[in-house]
Each structure stands twice: as structure tokens, then as C-alpha cells.
Design a protein around this motif. Structure first.
Motif: not given
Length: 74
Positions: A25-31
Motif C-alpha cells: 500500500c502506498t499512502r499519500v498525505v497532505n498531497g
């Protein structure tokens, strides 16, 4: 005859076992797509199709600032 029966029981037991697949899983937070958080999750399933469905269910999208994409590792 006894050896054949034992072999058949072992073969049936092995066929019904669940296997552990790896889901990435690849998670992106705050763009911040340049700095994603990558997580490997173990997924226990009987076959690859079920494992893929479980892995994809971990994905979510809350907009461009917070989303997670998951895919089954081969």
C-alpha cells in the motif's frame, strides 16, 4: 493401503490451507506524492483472486490530499 490413505489426507489438508500473500500500500498525505508512505500488509487467502480482492479493499480516496492505493505483490 494405509500409506495411500495417509497420503490422500495430507494432500487434502494441504489443498485447503490458506496462503499468505503480500499487499503493498502506498499512502499519500497532505498531497505529498513525492514522499509516500509504503506499507506491506500480509493477506491470508485461499487463492490469488481472493487475496487481490482483500488487498484492493484496503485502498481509499479522501481527495487529492489523502489517499491510499494498494496492489498485490507478485
Amino acid at each position: 493401503m494405509k500409506k495411500v490413505a495417509i497420503f490422500v489426507l495430507i494432500a487434502l489438508g494441504a489443498a485447503s490451507c490458506k496462503r499468505i500473500y503480500q499487499c503493498e500500500c502506498t499512502r499519500v498525505v497532505n498531497g505529498e506524492s513525492w514522499n509516500p508512505m509504503i506499507t506491506n500488509l500480509p493477506v491470508e487467502a485461499r487463492n490469488k483472486k481472493d487475496a487481490k480482492a482483500l488487498c484492493n479493499s484496503s485502498s481509499y480516496n479522501l481527495g487529492w490530499q489523502d489517499y491510499q492505493n494498494c496492489k498485490l505483490k507478485d
